[in-house]
Design an enzyme around this catalytic site. Structure first.
Site, PDB file in Angstrom:
ATOM      1  CD  GLU A 404      -5.312 -13.488   6.812  1.00 59.90           C
ATOM      2  OE1 GLU A 404      -6.237 -14.331   6.452  1.00 59.90           O
ATOM      3  OE2 GLU A 404      -4.222 -13.413   7.565  1.00 59.90           O
ATOM      4  CD  GLU A 468       0.493  -9.902   6.778  1.00 63.32           C
ATOM      5  OE1 GLU A 468       0.648 -10.128   8.003  1.00 63.32           O
ATOM      6  OE2 GLU A 468      -0.428  -9.424   5.863  1.00 63.32           O
TER       7      GLU A 468
HETATM    8  C1  IPT Z   1      -2.244 -10.926   9.643  1.00 69.76           C
HETATM    9  C2  IPT Z   1      -3.024  -9.898   8.826  1.00 69.76           C
HETATM   10  O1  IPT Z   1      -2.876  -9.945   7.403  1.00 69.76           O
HETATM   11  C3  IPT Z   1      -2.162  -8.561   9.080  1.00 69.76           C
HETATM   12  O2  IPT Z   1      -3.212  -7.657   8.367  1.00 69.76           O
HETATM   13  C4  IPT Z   1      -2.041  -8.256  10.288  1.00 69.76           C
HETATM   14  O3  IPT Z   1      -3.157  -8.367  11.265  1.00 69.76           O
HETATM   15  C5  IPT Z   1      -1.324  -9.280  10.962  1.00 69.76           C
HETATM   16  O4  IPT Z   1      -1.683 -10.468  10.745  1.00 69.76           O
HETATM   17  C6  IPT Z   1      -0.795  -9.128  12.523  1.00 69.76           C
HETATM   18  O5  IPT Z   1      -0.638  -8.068  12.876  1.00 69.76           O
HETATM   19  S1  IPT Z   1      -3.389 -12.174   9.607  1.00 69.76           S
HETATM   20  C7  IPT Z   1      -2.666 -13.174  11.006  1.00 69.76           C
HETATM   21  C8  IPT Z   1      -3.774 -13.944  11.535  1.00 69.76           C
HETATM   22  C9  IPT Z   1      -1.576 -14.010  10.602  1.00 69.76           C
END
Ligand code: IPT
Length: 932
Positions: A404, A468
């Site tokens: 990010e 993720e």
């Molecule tokens: C995404 C992040 O990469 C991760 O660090 C964590 O914050 C996660 O979301 C949520 O728990 S970023 C999100 C804006 C998709």
């Protein structure tokens, strides 16, 4: 400008190199240091001098965070910076911790050069040894070494480290986690003998066609020896090929050897493996791999990111035991020990650089360092330090630039440097959505539909991963099964990494707290509680579900045979043993081992169903795959996979009816039931007082009912599903049936539900049929559709025949199997750190709530879901922390026809359409029997 706000990397550190320990002398400097916290960065100097008196200072444990040792407090933000965004400036209120250690050298310490190594200082450290300033560190989760040999003396060396909470580096470290500072990783003094191993790079590739491993070592004057392979004193510049067993996450074969010079010897563990991208598919040792991964932050509820080794090991063991095969080290390189464990136990690793500038996203990415040349050197420095530190780990298969940080030249430069430095591993970075400088297409939280589209179109022609997905916040994630199906459908859709491994709850007064609990003015609440394991590493139901969904062996029925499919990428099933158990209504009637032929990776075998005894009730055959022998991560017998086959279905239940209703003044009796003739509610069953079953639609919203934008929870609350009113329109006392007609609806709304309760009975049993008809237009899905009732609190023992043993929901129920289970009301609760709906047991055929064998039994026609709690749904809804849940003197029982799915809308898609619960006509029947 002060050194704290310089945009470049730290100063005067030695060039980065591999992390290793050798037979050269070393001295750990961890332990109790003297400590003083000042509110500003420019606290008076002087502690670096020999004769400074630190007796008035506190003591602090190194490694550690000062916020977890009584100085200041942690603060949690996800995306926003907790200070004004004016890079590279940081607040004047900049908590600054001076750390001071006086140490002697061991008597035999050699007279050679030496380096002082810091494995992690958050966020900026200025270091002095014996009064001489060594330099400045930045890059919190990266190592820094200083040359110190010339400064050492046998006794009373004075090491002082001034650590600032905020620095220019903080702009590059905006990860979603607690802001916590200090020397949080090890500090070590290392003798570096002249003519020793300055650095080394081992290349150990594997050719899956020839079966040969090829080994070489890079580093002037170095040799490598691997006795087991007959490799002796292989010189830098030479290479040697020999038949080997390759390293994989599934079979992590390591060869012990050493890299050496005439004066120094470094023990090494070599894994032979080759990572490649062939026709747009990521392969390792020639085979396509699927990441069944997790994102792992380093967290401990008492020590924060200073995770003691035994907990890193606990993580690895839990992962292996739950069929996790890959880890993304979100969002920074972990303590090096964790990577050694990944080599040893077998986990594919995406090693991610310590880089995130997410808070600029809130500002439209204006001023984002990623495309600002003034930060270029800092970006490169971080990547170099990670790659050089970690280059020798076979477990690392991809390098990740960070998380990010949007996109820009500095990221492209990192990628280019990396590819040149280490052509053996592809480069990953999710932020480069156009794939201009990465080798792998990566996305986060893409919906099933979108992943399916990526699978179909394959427009980039690259391997695709979800770095993720399936946000494990609170109760969930739902929908993992359907992601798995996509990973199986498209060759280049190669799995993903659940967000995330562990809840970052911090322990306080015997329970776990989250953002805002330290009085932070700006915080993101419980968004930091989104792991597959609770803060104390107890597996959550989400991890149990993961283990089932991503099991490496699939056992299903296929045309009257048992199909055993090998879903490993590399190994056969020879390390497993198979057995079966046959159960009649949940009671074992036969069991045996099952002969399964050798099945290679990607293949399957069909095994004939065994001959089974006759049963009187439902017959379920459960086949298990267990470890044949103990491994380093589990005992022999550990269940790797299981499948259930329904052999004999249940007979339909014969409904009860027969006895006549008896009225007596203000009481009505029907079989074992006593009713209030005015409300039509059941008041007693047998000897137990009951607060009658009533239609109920509410659940204590889960984190995934929230989500972005206008959330499901907001709609539910706006329309008032948490405060339904019940109007009894008719209590119709017929000869053998009590009919209670009601309309159930939220105040202020025109829509509602018509619920008609039909009660009948025989001598011992009381049957309820509820007919439900939506009245008017329902604007939203229903949280639940079922009944609630309250029973005496003494009925604390629970037994059921149905799905279990753990909780199960429409889109997270693969882990539940059909069987007979017993528990207690207390043990049915899942202690989500932020309380919410939990503990649902699915598809119960029957349920008993008892005390000393006496109590109430409920039978379904054919099945129902239930939760049993010592508090009401309203109490659960109101609670903010587990300690807010106080047992009442009732057992509150929900008997449900259905519940809305979980989804992962706390960060990702809502439940898939097939798991949404819509208002519709329904009929639901249950039989209640007192157990005297
Ligand atoms: C995404 C992040 O990469 C991760 O660090 C964590 O914050 C996660 O979301 C949520 O728990 S970023 C999100 C804006 C998709």
């Amino acid at each position: 400008m002060s050194y704290i706000e310089e945009m470049g990397p730290g100063t005067r550190a030695l060039p980065p190199r591999a992390f290793f320990t050798s037979d050269a002398a070393s001295l750990p400097l961890n332990g109790d240091w003297r400590f003083r916290l000042s509110p500003h960065a420019n606290a008076p100097l002087g502690a670096e001098s020999d004769d400074f008196d630190d007796s008035g200072w506190d003591t602090i444990s190194v490694p550690g965070h000062w916020q977890l040792q009584g100085h200041g407090s942690p603060a949690y933000t996800n995306v926003p910076y907790p200070f004004p965004v004016e890079p590279p400036f940081v607040p004047s209120e900049n908590p600054t911790g001076d750390h001071r250690l006086v140490f002697d050298l061991p008597p035999d310490w050699p007279d050679e050069p030496a380096v002082l190594r810091f494995d992690g200082i958050d966020s900026c450290g200025r270091v002095w040894l014996n009064g001489v300033e060594l330099g400045v560190t930045r890059g919190s989760r990266l190592p820094t070494e200083f040359e110190v040999g010339h400064l050492l003396r046998p006794h009373r060396n004075v090491l002082v480290v001034r650590v600032h909470q905020w620095s220019s580096g903080s702009y590059l470290e905006d990860q979603d986690m607690w802001w916590m500072s200090g020397i949080f990783r090890a500090v070590t003094l290392l003798s570096r003998p002249r003519g020793g191993v300055a650095d080394y790079q081992l290349n150990a590739s594997y050719d899956h066609v020839s079966g040969l491993g090829t080994l070489s070592v890079e580093g002037a004057g170095l040799m490598v020896t691997v006795p087991e392979l007959g490799v002796h004193d292989l010189l830098h510049g030479q290479s040697f090929s020999v038949p080997v067993e390759p390293w994989s996450a599934e079979s992590p074969r390591l060869y012990d050897g050493f890299v050496h010079t005439a004066v120094e010897r470094v023990p090494v563990r070599i894994g032979f493996r080759t990572v490649a991208i062939e026709d747009g598919v990521l392969t390792i040792n020639g085979a396509r791999v699927v990441f069944r991964g997790v994102n792992r932050h380093e967290h401990h509820p008492r020590f924060g990111r200073a995770v003691p080794r035994e907990f890193a090991l606990a993580d690895v063991l839990l992962m292996k035991q739950h069929n996790v095969n890959a880890v993304r080290t979100s969002h920074y390189p972990p303590d090096p020990y964790f990577l050694e464990l990944c080599n040893e136990y077998g986990l594919w690793v995406i090693d991610e650089c310590d880089l995130e500038t997410h808070g600029f996203g809130e500002l439209g990415w204006v001023g984002n360092p990623s495309d600002d040349p003034r930060w270029a050197e800092s970006y490169l420095d971080r990547m170099r330090r990670m790659v050089e530190r970690d280059k020798n780990h076979p477990s690392i298969v991809l390098w990740s630039l960070g998380n990010e940080a949007h996109t820009g030249r500095n990221l492209a430069a990192m990628a280019n440097w990396t590819r040149e430095r280490d052509p053996s591993r592809p480069v990953h970075y999710e932020g480069d959505v156009d794939c201009e400088y990465v080798d792998v297409y990566s996305r986060m939280y893409a919906s099933h539909e979108e992943v399916d589209q990526i699978g179909r179109e394959n427009s980039r022609g690259l391997p695709f991963v979800l770095c993720e997905f399936a946000h494990a916040m609170g109760n969930g994630p739902g929908g993992m099964l359907e992601y798995r199906e996509l990973f199986e459908r498209y060759r280049h859709v190669q799995g993903g990494f659940i967000w995330e491994w562990i809840d970052h709850g911090l322990e306080r007064d015997g329970h776990f707290v989250y953002g805002g609990d330290f009085g932070e003015p700006l915080h993101d609440g419980n968004f930091v509680i989104d792991g597959l394991v609770f803060p104390d590493r107890t597996p959550s139901p989400g991890l149990v579900e993961f283990a089932k969904v991503f099991e490496p062996v699939r056992i299903i029925e296929s045309a009257s045979a048992i199909r055993i499919a090998n879903l490993y990428d590399h190994v056969s099933l020879d390390h497993l043993r198979f057995d079966w158990v046959y159960e009649d209504n949940g009671v074992e009637v036969a069991s045996r081992s099952l002969e399964v032929p050798s099945v290679l990776a990607g293949q399957h075998a069909d095994v004939t169903l065994p001959t089974l005894p006759a049963v009187t009730g439902e017959g379920w055959l459960t086949v298990r795959a267990t470890l044949a022998t103990a491994t380093s991560w589990a005992d022999a017998g550990h269940v790797v996979a299981r499948g259930q086959i329904s052999v004999v279905e249940a007979e339909p239940v014969t409904p009860v009816s027969g006895v006549e209703l008896v009225g007596h003044g203000d009481v009505l009796w029907l079989g074992p039931g006593e009713f209030d003739p005015v409300t039509g509610l059941l008041t007693r069953i047998g000897e137990y007082h009951v607060e009658g079953p009533r239609l109920d639609l509410w659940r204590a919203p889960i984190d995934n009912d929230r989500g972005f934008g206008k959330t499901t929870e907001q709609v539910w609350r706006e329309v008032g599903l948490h405060r339904l009113q019940h109007r009894v329109s008719e209590v119709d006392v017929q000869e053998t049936t009590l009919v209670v007609r009601t309309r159930v609806a939220p105040p202020a709304q025109g829509f509602g539900m018509l619920a008609d309760y039909h009660w009948t009975a025989d001598g011992d049993r009381l049957r309820l049929r509820v007919d439900i008809t939506p009245d008017g237009e329902w604007p939203c899905p229903l949280p639940r559709l079922g009944l609630r009732l309250a029973l005496p609190g003494e009925l604390g023992d629970v037994e059921w025949f149905g799905a279990g043993p753990g909780e199960a929901y429409a889109d997270s129920r693969q882990a539940a199997r059909i069987g007979r289970f017993s528990s207690t009301v207390d043990a049915l609760q899942t202690p989500y750190v932020f309380p919410q709906e939990n503990g649902n047991r699915a598809d119960a055929r029957w349920l008993r709530l008892t005390s000393g064998g006496r109590g109430v039994r409920v039978d379904g026609e054919p099945v129902f879901d239930f939760t049993a709690r010592r508090w009401t749904t309203e109490d659960l809804d109101a609670a903010q922390h587990t300690v807010d849940l106080v047992p009442s003197d009732h057992v509150h029982l929900n008997l449900d026809l259905a519940q809305h799915g979980l989804g992962t809308a706390s960060c990702g898609p809502p439940p898939l359409p097939q798991y949404r619960l819509h208002a519709q006509k329904a009929t639901f029947s249950l039989t209640f029997t007192p157990l005297p």
